[in-house]
Scaffold this motif. Structure first.
Motif, PDB file in Angstrom:
ATOM      1  N   ALA A   1     -13.764 -55.733   5.308  1.00 32.24           N
ATOM      2  CA  ALA A   1     -14.110 -56.686   4.092  1.00 32.24           C
ATOM      3  C   ALA A   1     -15.519 -56.109   3.574  1.00 32.24           C
ATOM      4  O   ALA A   1     -16.597 -56.496   4.334  1.00 32.24           O
ATOM      5  CB  ALA A   1     -13.923 -57.748   4.451  1.00 32.24           C
ATOM      6  N   THR A   2     -15.536 -55.461   2.287  1.00 34.78           N
ATOM      7  CA  THR A   2     -16.938 -55.230   1.826  1.00 34.78           C
ATOM      8  C   THR A   2     -17.303 -56.048   0.363  1.00 34.78           C
ATOM      9  O   THR A   2     -18.039 -55.368  -0.209  1.00 34.78           O
ATOM     10  CB  THR A   2     -16.954 -53.757   1.687  1.00 34.78           C
ATOM     11  OG1 THR A   2     -16.179 -53.447   0.509  1.00 34.78           O
ATOM     12  CG2 THR A   2     -16.478 -52.887   2.750  1.00 34.78           C
TER      13      THR A   2
ATOM     14  N   THR B   1     -16.298 -64.627   1.671  1.00 43.32           N
ATOM     15  CA  THR B   1     -15.209 -63.993   1.453  1.00 43.32           C
ATOM     16  C   THR B   1     -14.769 -63.031   2.399  1.00 43.32           C
ATOM     17  O   THR B   1     -13.736 -63.068   2.846  1.00 43.32           O
ATOM     18  CB  THR B   1     -15.201 -63.429   0.115  1.00 43.32           C
ATOM     19  OG1 THR B   1     -15.508 -64.375  -0.828  1.00 43.32           O
ATOM     20  CG2 THR B   1     -14.019 -62.531  -0.227  1.00 43.32           C
ATOM     21  N   ASN B   2     -15.822 -62.355   2.712  1.00 41.20           N
ATOM     22  CA  ASN B   2     -15.508 -61.263   3.837  1.00 41.20           C
ATOM     23  C   ASN B   2     -15.126 -61.645   5.213  1.00 41.20           C
ATOM     24  O   ASN B   2     -14.132 -61.364   5.970  1.00 41.20           O
ATOM     25  CB  ASN B   2     -16.827 -60.444   4.171  1.00 41.20           C
ATOM     26  CG  ASN B   2     -17.167 -59.381   2.672  1.00 41.20           C
ATOM     27  OD1 ASN B   2     -16.339 -59.455   2.072  1.00 41.20           O
ATOM     28  ND2 ASN B   2     -18.248 -59.071   2.494  1.00 41.20           N
ATOM     29  N   VAL B   3     -15.666 -62.893   5.437  1.00 39.75           N
ATOM     30  CA  VAL B   3     -15.476 -63.373   6.771  1.00 39.75           C
ATOM     31  C   VAL B   3     -14.128 -64.125   6.792  1.00 39.75           C
ATOM     32  O   VAL B   3     -13.253 -64.004   7.736  1.00 39.75           O
ATOM     33  CB  VAL B   3     -16.400 -64.537   7.260  1.00 39.75           C
ATOM     34  CG1 VAL B   3     -15.968 -65.195   8.384  1.00 39.75           C
ATOM     35  CG2 VAL B   3     -17.933 -63.750   7.733  1.00 39.75           C
ATOM     36  N   MET B   4     -13.800 -64.860   5.602  1.00 38.96           N
ATOM     37  CA  MET B   4     -12.455 -65.243   5.418  1.00 38.96           C
ATOM     38  C   MET B   4     -11.376 -64.259   5.752  1.00 38.96           C
ATOM     39  O   MET B   4     -10.380 -64.544   6.451  1.00 38.96           O
ATOM     40  CB  MET B   4     -12.365 -66.103   3.977  1.00 38.96           C
ATOM     41  CG  MET B   4     -11.066 -66.829   4.007  1.00 38.96           C
ATOM     42  SD  MET B   4     -10.938 -67.474   2.350  1.00 38.96           S
ATOM     43  CE  MET B   4     -12.307 -68.856   2.269  1.00 38.96           C
ATOM     44  N   ILE B   5     -11.532 -63.036   4.896  1.00 37.52           N
ATOM     45  CA  ILE B   5     -10.191 -62.147   4.743  1.00 37.52           C
ATOM     46  C   ILE B   5     -10.381 -61.585   6.291  1.00 37.52           C
ATOM     47  O   ILE B   5      -9.360 -61.277   6.776  1.00 37.52           O
ATOM     48  CB  ILE B   5     -10.955 -61.122   3.955  1.00 37.52           C
ATOM     49  CG1 ILE B   5     -10.810 -61.521   2.498  1.00 37.52           C
ATOM     50  CG2 ILE B   5     -10.199 -59.791   3.995  1.00 37.52           C
ATOM     51  CD1 ILE B   5     -11.301 -60.685   1.451  1.00 37.52           C
ATOM     52  N   ALA B   6     -11.577 -61.424   6.955  1.00 36.29           N
ATOM     53  CA  ALA B   6     -11.466 -60.866   8.372  1.00 36.29           C
ATOM     54  C   ALA B   6     -10.755 -61.937   9.218  1.00 36.29           C
ATOM     55  O   ALA B   6      -9.885 -61.443   9.976  1.00 36.29           O
ATOM     56  CB  ALA B   6     -12.871 -60.624   8.864  1.00 36.29           C
TER      57      ALA B   6
ATOM     58  N   ARG C   1     -20.366 -50.425  -4.044  1.00 35.77           N
ATOM     59  CA  ARG C   1     -21.004 -49.227  -3.520  1.00 35.77           C
ATOM     60  C   ARG C   1     -20.364 -48.881  -2.203  1.00 35.77           C
ATOM     61  O   ARG C   1     -19.993 -47.659  -2.064  1.00 35.77           O
ATOM     62  CB  ARG C   1     -22.619 -49.387  -3.502  1.00 35.77           C
ATOM     63  CG  ARG C   1     -23.152 -49.242  -5.038  1.00 35.77           C
ATOM     64  CD  ARG C   1     -24.648 -49.082  -4.822  1.00 35.77           C
ATOM     65  NE  ARG C   1     -25.216 -48.939  -5.974  1.00 35.77           N
ATOM     66  CZ  ARG C   1     -26.193 -50.011  -6.667  1.00 35.77           C
ATOM     67  NH1 ARG C   1     -26.199 -51.034  -6.016  1.00 35.77           N
ATOM     68  NH2 ARG C   1     -26.373 -49.657  -7.802  1.00 35.77           N
ATOM     69  N   LEU C   2     -20.440 -49.800  -1.163  1.00 37.68           N
ATOM     70  CA  LEU C   2     -20.226 -49.601   0.172  1.00 37.68           C
ATOM     71  C   LEU C   2     -18.645 -49.413   0.291  1.00 37.68           C
ATOM     72  O   LEU C   2     -18.224 -48.348   0.875  1.00 37.68           O
ATOM     73  CB  LEU C   2     -20.516 -50.640   0.844  1.00 37.68           C
ATOM     74  CG  LEU C   2     -20.156 -50.802   2.462  1.00 37.68           C
ATOM     75  CD1 LEU C   2     -20.942 -49.526   3.114  1.00 37.68           C
ATOM     76  CD2 LEU C   2     -20.540 -51.937   3.412  1.00 37.68           C
ATOM     77  N   GLY C   3     -17.857 -50.322  -0.416  1.00 40.33           N
ATOM     78  CA  GLY C   3     -16.257 -49.897  -0.385  1.00 40.33           C
ATOM     79  C   GLY C   3     -16.255 -48.650  -0.809  1.00 40.33           C
ATOM     80  O   GLY C   3     -15.165 -47.800  -0.098  1.00 40.33           O
ATOM     81  N   SER C   4     -16.352 -48.202  -1.893  1.00 48.04           N
ATOM     82  CA  SER C   4     -16.182 -46.897  -2.683  1.00 48.04           C
ATOM     83  C   SER C   4     -16.614 -45.673  -1.957  1.00 48.04           C
ATOM     84  O   SER C   4     -15.900 -44.837  -1.663  1.00 48.04           O
ATOM     85  CB  SER C   4     -16.590 -46.821  -4.135  1.00 48.04           C
ATOM     86  OG  SER C   4     -17.871 -47.094  -4.309  1.00 48.04           O
ATOM     87  N   HIS C   5     -17.914 -45.848  -1.186  1.00 44.26           N
ATOM     88  CA  HIS C   5     -18.339 -44.841  -0.645  1.00 44.26           C
ATOM     89  C   HIS C   5     -17.518 -44.639   0.800  1.00 44.26           C
ATOM     90  O   HIS C   5     -17.081 -43.439   1.288  1.00 44.26           O
ATOM     91  CB  HIS C   5     -19.728 -45.238  -0.049  1.00 44.26           C
ATOM     92  CG  HIS C   5     -20.521 -43.632   0.212  1.00 44.26           C
ATOM     93  ND1 HIS C   5     -20.784 -42.742  -0.537  1.00 44.26           N
ATOM     94  CD2 HIS C   5     -21.082 -43.535   1.639  1.00 44.26           C
ATOM     95  CE1 HIS C   5     -21.195 -41.792   0.316  1.00 44.26           C
ATOM     96  NE2 HIS C   5     -21.721 -42.093   1.180  1.00 44.26           N
TER      97      HIS C   5
ATOM     98  N   ALA D   1     -16.214 -57.145   8.946  1.00 48.69           N
ATOM     99  CA  ALA D   1     -16.610 -57.765   7.858  1.00 48.69           C
ATOM    100  C   ALA D   1     -18.141 -57.383   7.595  1.00 48.69           C
ATOM    101  O   ALA D   1     -18.887 -57.316   8.414  1.00 48.69           O
ATOM    102  CB  ALA D   1     -16.700 -59.396   8.106  1.00 48.69           C
ATOM    103  N   ARG D   2     -18.437 -57.073   6.099  1.00 51.15           N
ATOM    104  CA  ARG D   2     -19.660 -56.583   5.954  1.00 51.15           C
ATOM    105  C   ARG D   2     -20.652 -58.104   5.482  1.00 51.15           C
ATOM    106  O   ARG D   2     -20.015 -58.962   4.850  1.00 51.15           O
ATOM    107  CB  ARG D   2     -20.018 -55.985   4.668  1.00 51.15           C
ATOM    108  CG  ARG D   2     -21.200 -55.474   4.380  1.00 51.15           C
ATOM    109  CD  ARG D   2     -21.872 -56.116   2.898  1.00 51.15           C
ATOM    110  NE  ARG D   2     -21.258 -56.026   1.770  1.00 51.15           N
ATOM    111  CZ  ARG D   2     -21.628 -54.812   1.133  1.00 51.15           C
ATOM    112  NH1 ARG D   2     -22.708 -54.306   1.366  1.00 51.15           N
ATOM    113  NH2 ARG D   2     -21.061 -54.577  -0.143  1.00 51.15           N
TER     114      ARG D   2
END
Lengths: 147, 147
Positions: free
Chosen positions: B79-80, B86-91, B18-22, B105-106
């Motif tokens: 990263a959402t 996962t978000n923190v790792m990608i960040a 929802r968040l990423g697509s919005h 990061a979300r």
């Protein structure tokens, strides 16, 4: 007997998930009278130690539960369960039957926000709020009119 | 060869929920270059018809996926996904390995926000944002210092 004007503001929060419990903490810190309703007693473990309000283990879509929470005396009802339909139903009951002055329903699904606003239900959609905050953070607020 | 200054801002969004697509929709409307990564191709159905960016079906915790998304040329990575770790790792990968200028990061879990901010990772927690918006809506912004 006291009137609403003579009492402190009385706020009912339905749902003690992440959002409900965090809001309860903020309102409690602001010294508001708060009761949090959840059908799962375990959910109340999310409330911080400094939460000074009340908890009620009950299913808030039952009128009886809302009466036990004194909805007829509430100034504000915020429905924050994890189900959009439940939140909107509670908001409608609070608004149309008990004439609660301020009623807000949390919505997960962004596409529903417009529909409920047409029904005159105040909503808060964390997804929309967050996407707009990210957008403003990334490209600035000057594009506000593009949303 | 072009430099970052000569190009349009290039934004990578990881996770097409929802968040990423919005967010993709808002940034696309603001005419930004956007690529959305998700490991589930079906997630891209959430993107609106007016989304003008690119999609990449890949697992973004693999460096190879991030390179295919041209992370080395990105100005912003958000990263959402639905997983805080996962978000923190990608960040962290985006920030420390590829020196992406802006990384967010979300976070689902409000209690983690402080920890990651100490690690100098910019975070957005929809729960905190929403609770504060509700609090301000209910009792006004004058209590901002109480949070």
């Amino acid at each position: 007997m006291t009137t609403k004007q003579e009492r402190d503001e009385y706020i009912i929060i339905v749902g003690c998930g992440r959002l409900g419990s965090h809001l309860a903490r903020l309102l409690s810190k602001a010294r508001k009278s708060v009761v949090v309703i959840d059908k799962n007693e375990y959910a109340f473990h999310r409330l911080s130690n400094d939460f000074s309000g009340f908890t009620l283990e009950a299913d808030a879509i039952e009128i009886d539960s809302l009466l036990r929470a004194k909805i007829d005396k509430a100034d504000v009802v915020v429905a924050t369960t994890d189900d959009d339909n439940t939140n909107v139903m509670i908001a409608q009951i609070a608004k149309t039957i008990y004439h609660v002055p301020k009623v807000i329903a949390r919505l997960f699904e962004p596409s529903r926000q417009q529909i409920y606003e047409q029904l005159d239900i105040e909503t808060l959609c964390p997804t929309i709020l967050s996407a707009e905050a990210l957008r403003n953070n990334i490209i600035g607020e000057e594009t506000e009119d593009l949303k």
